[in-house]
Design an enzyme around this catalytic site. Structure first.
Site, PDB file in Angstrom:
ATOM      1  N   GLU A 133     -11.013  -9.346   3.056  1.00  0.00           N
ATOM      2  CA  GLU A 133      -9.743  -9.020   3.706  1.00  0.00           C
ATOM      3  C   GLU A 133     -10.047  -8.896   5.193  1.00  0.00           C
ATOM      4  OE1 GLU A 133      -7.358  -5.807   2.088  1.00  0.00           O
ATOM      5  OE2 GLU A 133      -6.399  -5.495   4.038  1.00  0.00           O
TER       6      GLU A 133
ATOM      7  N   HIS B  83      -3.736  -4.592   7.841  1.00  0.00           N
ATOM      8  CA  HIS B  83      -3.891  -3.412   8.688  1.00  0.00           C
ATOM      9  C   HIS B  83      -3.052  -3.534   9.957  1.00  0.00           C
ATOM     10  CE1 HIS B  83      -5.420   0.209  10.482  1.00  0.00           C
ATOM     11  NE2 HIS B  83      -5.894   0.513   9.302  1.00  0.00           N
TER      12      HIS B  83
ATOM     13  N   GLU C  50      -8.361   0.660  -3.053  1.00  0.00           N
ATOM     14  CA  GLU C  50      -9.167   0.673  -1.816  1.00  0.00           C
ATOM     15  C   GLU C  50     -10.130   1.832  -1.928  1.00  0.00           C
ATOM     16  OE1 GLU C  50      -7.733   1.073   2.224  1.00  0.00           O
ATOM     17  OE2 GLU C  50      -6.247  -0.427   1.692  1.00  0.00           O
TER      18      GLU C  50
ATOM     19  N   ARG D  28      -9.337   8.182  -1.077  1.00  0.00           N
ATOM     20  CA  ARG D  28     -10.307   8.583  -0.044  1.00  0.00           C
ATOM     21  C   ARG D  28     -11.179   9.703  -0.558  1.00  0.00           C
ATOM     22  NH1 ARG D  28      -8.575   6.679   5.438  1.00  0.00           N
ATOM     23  NH2 ARG D  28     -10.410   7.794   6.128  1.00  0.00           N
TER      24      ARG D  28
ATOM     25  N   HIS E 188      -5.513   3.868  -1.748  1.00  0.00           N
ATOM     26  CA  HIS E 188      -6.859   4.203  -1.262  1.00  0.00           C
ATOM     27  C   HIS E 188      -7.216   5.607  -1.733  1.00  0.00           C
ATOM     28  CE1 HIS E 188      -9.630   4.377   2.572  1.00  0.00           C
ATOM     29  NE2 HIS E 188     -10.273   4.727   1.472  1.00  0.00           N
TER      30      HIS E 188
ATOM     31  N   ASN F 129       0.851  -1.191   0.000  1.00  0.00           N
ATOM     32  CA  ASN F 129       0.000   0.000   0.000  1.00  0.00           C
ATOM     33  C   ASN F 129       0.890   1.246   0.000  1.00  0.00           C
ATOM     34  OD1 ASN F 129      -1.416   2.284   1.160  1.00  0.00           O
ATOM     35  ND2 ASN F 129      -3.089   0.888   1.606  1.00  0.00           N
TER      36      ASN F 129
ATOM     37  N   ARG G  70      -6.994  12.908   0.938  1.00  0.00           N
ATOM     38  CA  ARG G  70      -5.910  13.383   1.811  1.00  0.00           C
ATOM     39  C   ARG G  70      -4.536  12.875   1.386  1.00  0.00           C
ATOM     40  NH1 ARG G  70      -7.209  10.107   7.313  1.00  0.00           N
ATOM     41  NH2 ARG G  70      -9.218  11.095   7.029  1.00  0.00           N
TER      42      ARG G  70
ATOM     43  N   HIS H 102       0.967   6.229   1.937  1.00  0.00           N
ATOM     44  CA  HIS H 102       1.744   7.169   2.744  1.00  0.00           C
ATOM     45  C   HIS H 102       2.947   7.758   2.018  1.00  0.00           C
ATOM     46  CE1 HIS H 102      -1.113   6.753   5.779  1.00  0.00           C
ATOM     47  NE2 HIS H 102      -0.918   5.452   5.897  1.00  0.00           N
TER      48      HIS H 102
ATOM     49  N   THR I 146      -8.066   3.717   8.439  1.00  0.00           N
ATOM     50  CA  THR I 146      -9.295   2.933   8.493  1.00  0.00           C
ATOM     51  C   THR I 146      -9.411   2.254   9.862  1.00  0.00           C
ATOM     52  OG1 THR I 146      -8.828   2.488   6.182  1.00  0.00           O
ATOM     53  CG2 THR I 146     -10.652   1.278   7.156  1.00  0.00           C
TER      54      THR I 146
HETATM   55  N1  PXP Z   1      -5.792  -3.088   4.256  1.00  0.00           N
HETATM   56  C1  PXP Z   1      -6.752  -2.138   4.304  1.00  0.00           C
HETATM   57  C2  PXP Z   1      -8.127  -2.508   3.883  1.00  0.00           C
HETATM   58  C3  PXP Z   1      -6.464  -0.827   4.728  1.00  0.00           C
HETATM   59  O1  PXP Z   1      -7.440   0.090   4.802  1.00  0.00           O
HETATM   60  C4  PXP Z   1      -5.135  -0.505   5.053  1.00  0.00           C
HETATM   61  C5  PXP Z   1      -4.782   0.904   5.436  1.00  0.00           C
HETATM   62  O2  PXP Z   1      -4.926   1.741   4.345  1.00  0.00           O
HETATM   63  C6  PXP Z   1      -4.171  -1.522   4.970  1.00  0.00           C
HETATM   64  C7  PXP Z   1      -4.520  -2.804   4.598  1.00  0.00           C
HETATM   65  C8  PXP Z   1      -2.738  -1.259   5.286  1.00  0.00           C
HETATM   66  O3  PXP Z   1      -2.631  -0.904   6.626  1.00  0.00           O
HETATM   67  P1  PXP Z   1      -1.220  -0.398   7.181  1.00  0.00           P
HETATM   68  O4  PXP Z   1      -0.935   0.901   6.480  1.00  0.00           O
HETATM   69  O5  PXP Z   1      -1.474  -0.253   8.648  1.00  0.00           O
HETATM   70  O6  PXP Z   1      -0.223  -1.443   6.839  1.00  0.00           O
END
Ligand code: PXP
Length: 242
Positions: free
Chosen positions: A151, A191, A70, A45, A43, A7, A49, A10, A101
């Protein structure tokens, strides 16, 4: 061996802090892909952001592994996704004031709206995954509305402070993964996973894919994105030298 979804939200968060152009999320996606990521996750959003429309359009174009978008079930976002046609859409709940999330989708409470979004996305040829808490009732409803993938939210496991609480949450994840698989669903998890806690989740037989963002970006800030993805990939393979 588990697949790793990286992901890159960030990377965009860092870019946006000062409204600049670096780091470029698409470049991070390509480096992750080259380092062994099996999918790229972003994602879009509602408040934009971090990731924005420009980013998802470029990602759709350049990512050659699976692009997993996402997204919330807001009609505006569903419309964008149907036009974009990512390989997969992962439906998540979204609250404006959350930092990330916070919980899984409540498929029991919002069954009709989730089902409508799922059906629009499926008709556009997009595979749909539902991000849910590891609870039997959510799994049952997800299977009931025809989701192909779930998931499992690993947040409670990742945030557990005591070993006994973490063990309990791991057992919940194991039961949920077994139950989802028995219901004919494919199982992913994510997550809050990081280099220190991913091992036991990667060890759950039914889990096919782990989606991880924040900890990879954090480690990348010290060792570089390629090395950060490679280390996480080794952990997904069960090699504990990272
Ligand atoms: N899976 C989902 C559905 C999420 O919403 C997120 C956060 O965007 C992640 C995985 C990844 O989470 P993390 O950034 O804490 O690894």
């Amino acid at each position: 061996m588990k697949r790793l979804g990286v992901n890159i939200d960030h990377i965009a968060t860092i870019r946006n802090i000062r409204g600049g152009v670096e780091p470029e999320p698409a470049l991070a996606a390509l480096i992750a892909q080259q380092a062994g990521a099996d999918s790229i996750v972003a994602h879009l959003r509602e408040d934009r952001r971090h990731i924005n429309e420009r980013d998802v359009n470029i990602l759709k174009d350049v990512v050659k592994v699976k692009f997993n978008l996402e997204m919330s079930i807001a009609p505006e976002i569903v419309k964008i996704a149907c036009k974009l046609k990512p390989g997969q859409a992962t439906l998540v709940p979204e609250k404006r004031r959350e930092i990330t999330t916070e919980g899984g989708l409540d498929v029991v409470k919002h069954k009709r709206r989730i089902s409508k979004a799922l059906s629009r996305l499926s008709k556009a040829g997009i595979e749909v995954s539902l991000f849910i808490d590891p609870e039997k009732i959510q799994i049952k409803e997800a299977a009931d509305i025809g989701a192909g993938i779930v998931e499992l939210h690993t947040g409670r496991y990742a945030e557990a402070k005591k070993d006994s609480a973490r063990e309990k949450e791991l057992l919940n994840l194991i039961f949920a993964a077994e139950s989802a698989k028995k219901s004919g669903l494919r199982v992913c998890a994510g997550h809050g996973l990081n280099y220190f806690n991913v091992g036991p989740v990667a060890g759950i037989k039914e889990v096919e894919e782990l989606n991880i963002g924040y900890s990879i970006v954090c480690r990348a800030s010290i060792v570089g994105f390629e090395e950060a993805v490679k280390s996480m990939k080794r952990l997904c393979k069960g090699i504990y030298d990272a």
